[in-house]
Structure formats: C-alpha cells, structure tokens
Design a protein around this motif. Sequence first.
Motif, PDB file in Angstrom:
ATOM      1  N   LEU A  31       0.830  -1.210   0.000  1.00  0.00           N
ATOM      2  CA  LEU A  31       0.000   0.000   0.000  1.00  0.00           C
ATOM      3  C   LEU A  31       0.862   1.256   0.000  1.00  0.00           C
ATOM      4  O   LEU A  31       0.513   2.256  -0.635  1.00  0.00           O
ATOM      5  CB  LEU A  31      -0.954  -0.009   1.195  1.00  0.00           C
ATOM      6  N   GLN A  32       1.989   1.206   0.691  1.00  0.00           N
ATOM      7  CA  GLN A  32       2.897   2.355   0.702  1.00  0.00           C
ATOM      8  C   GLN A  32       3.420   2.623  -0.712  1.00  0.00           C
ATOM      9  O   GLN A  32       3.506   3.774  -1.140  1.00  0.00           O
ATOM     10  CB  GLN A  32       4.045   2.103   1.674  1.00  0.00           C
ATOM     11  N   ILE A  38       3.677   7.024   0.908  1.00  0.00           N
ATOM     12  CA  ILE A  38       2.962   7.442   2.117  1.00  0.00           C
ATOM     13  C   ILE A  38       2.540   6.210   2.917  1.00  0.00           C
ATOM     14  O   ILE A  38       1.978   5.268   2.364  1.00  0.00           O
ATOM     15  CB  ILE A  38       1.738   8.298   1.756  1.00  0.00           C
ATOM     16  N   VAL A  39       2.810   6.214   4.208  1.00  0.00           N
ATOM     17  CA  VAL A  39       2.422   5.107   5.084  1.00  0.00           C
ATOM     18  C   VAL A  39       0.951   5.275   5.461  1.00  0.00           C
ATOM     19  O   VAL A  39       0.528   6.329   5.932  1.00  0.00           O
ATOM     20  CB  VAL A  39       3.304   5.082   6.354  1.00  0.00           C
ATOM     21  N   SER A  82      -9.244  -3.234  -6.481  1.00  0.00           N
ATOM     22  CA  SER A  82      -8.952  -2.065  -7.302  1.00  0.00           C
ATOM     23  C   SER A  82      -8.654  -0.924  -6.344  1.00  0.00           C
ATOM     24  O   SER A  82      -9.354  -0.752  -5.338  1.00  0.00           O
ATOM     25  CB  SER A  82     -10.143  -1.718  -8.185  1.00  0.00           C
ATOM     26  N   ILE A  83      -7.605  -0.154  -6.654  1.00  0.00           N
ATOM     27  CA  ILE A  83      -7.129   0.872  -5.726  1.00  0.00           C
ATOM     28  C   ILE A  83      -6.788   2.147  -6.496  1.00  0.00           C
ATOM     29  O   ILE A  83      -6.232   2.094  -7.598  1.00  0.00           O
ATOM     30  CB  ILE A  83      -5.871   0.376  -4.963  1.00  0.00           C
ATOM     31  N   GLY A  84      -7.119   3.273  -5.902  1.00  0.00           N
ATOM     32  CA  GLY A  84      -6.757   4.561  -6.472  1.00  0.00           C
ATOM     33  C   GLY A  84      -6.334   5.526  -5.382  1.00  0.00           C
ATOM     34  O   GLY A  84      -6.731   5.382  -4.223  1.00  0.00           O
ATOM     35  N   ARG A  93      -4.118  12.529   2.506  1.00  0.00           N
ATOM     36  CA  ARG A  93      -3.776  11.620   1.417  1.00  0.00           C
ATOM     37  C   ARG A  93      -4.157  10.200   1.807  1.00  0.00           C
ATOM     38  O   ARG A  93      -3.925   9.777   2.933  1.00  0.00           O
ATOM     39  CB  ARG A  93      -2.274  11.705   1.130  1.00  0.00           C
ATOM     40  N   GLY A  94      -4.737   9.491   0.844  1.00  0.00           N
ATOM     41  CA  GLY A  94      -5.145   8.126   1.124  1.00  0.00           C
ATOM     42  C   GLY A  94      -5.375   7.319  -0.132  1.00  0.00           C
ATOM     43  O   GLY A  94      -5.069   7.759  -1.242  1.00  0.00           O
ATOM     44  N   LEU A  95      -5.906   6.131   0.073  1.00  0.00           N
ATOM     45  CA  LEU A  95      -6.227   5.216  -1.009  1.00  0.00           C
ATOM     46  C   LEU A  95      -7.689   4.812  -0.912  1.00  0.00           C
ATOM     47  O   LEU A  95      -8.205   4.598   0.186  1.00  0.00           O
ATOM     48  CB  LEU A  95      -5.357   3.953  -0.923  1.00  0.00           C
ATOM     49  N   VAL A  96      -8.340   4.709  -2.059  1.00  0.00           N
ATOM     50  CA  VAL A  96      -9.705   4.195  -2.145  1.00  0.00           C
ATOM     51  C   VAL A  96      -9.593   2.770  -2.673  1.00  0.00           C
ATOM     52  O   VAL A  96      -8.895   2.520  -3.663  1.00  0.00           O
ATOM     53  CB  VAL A  96     -10.561   5.069  -3.087  1.00  0.00           C
ATOM     54  N   LEU A  97     -10.253   1.833  -1.986  1.00  0.00           N
ATOM     55  CA  LEU A  97     -10.186   0.421  -2.356  1.00  0.00           C
ATOM     56  C   LEU A  97     -11.585  -0.128  -2.591  1.00  0.00           C
ATOM     57  O   LEU A  97     -12.530   0.243  -1.878  1.00  0.00           O
ATOM     58  CB  LEU A  97      -9.527  -0.398  -1.229  1.00  0.00           C
TER      59      LEU A  97
END
Length: 138
Positions: A31-32, A38-39, A82-84, A93-97
């Motif tokens: 994920l990083q 970014i952690v 799927s990740i964005g 800041r982050g990720l959408v899964l």
Amino acid sequence: MGMGPAHLGRVAPGRGFASERMALPQVQQGLQALGGGIVMVPGTLNLLLDLPFVGVLPFYVTEADLGGVIWSDHAPGRKGLSIGRALIAERYRGLVLRGDEPAYPANQVEIACEVRLRDTLGLADGARLDFRLVDSFR
C-alpha cells in the motif's frame, strides 16, 4: 495534481478486518508503494456513497502480489482489489479500495489514509465524508 469530481457518502460501521490485515508488513509495503511512499494507518473506513461508484481506480492487486493470504479466508469470492489515490476531506492523502467480488456493494468504497480519519475528523457512523481521486500526491 489532477483531481476528479467529489464523491460524497456516509461513514458506515466495519468489522475491523482490514486493521489486522493491513498491519501485515507485506500489505503495508504494498500500500505504501501504491500511495507514492505514504504510510497508511492500518484499517479502512467504510464509506457508503450517495451514488454508485463510477470512478477509475487504476491499480489492481491480488493476494499473490502482496505475498500471502490477505482476504481469501474472509472474502472468498474476491480475486483482487482495485485501488486509487485520493484526497480525503480536501486535505488527507489516502487510497480508495474496492473488492471485485460479485457481492461488493456498488455504492461502497473503503478508504485507507495517512491519518486515522475517525479520530482526526471526529467521525461517527453516519457522518458525511468526501474524497476526490487524484493522479498523484504533491
């Protein structure tokens, strides 16, 4: 930083499953890498969107990519995620899964973030939250 339209939804309760799995070193590292270094805090925030999700999540990962059993014991119909990248609440800041299993709700996303969103923003179940997909973080 190219940004997409805002997606808005309500925080929904989760089962705590992602916290445990995201704490695994190989998942943290994967994920990083997707998050541009970014952690992400272990765990995801479940968000039920006002409309079905139609955004493009450009990354796709399988358990093999992450090196182990990550979700197949919990979501046997899922082949991958799927990740964005996303900007959450206009500042984090982050990720959408999204899982690819047939039962995954069309209006649900899970958000991993650099901060614990529930604590940082004081979010309770039902609270409103927005995000925008981004190409990169600057």
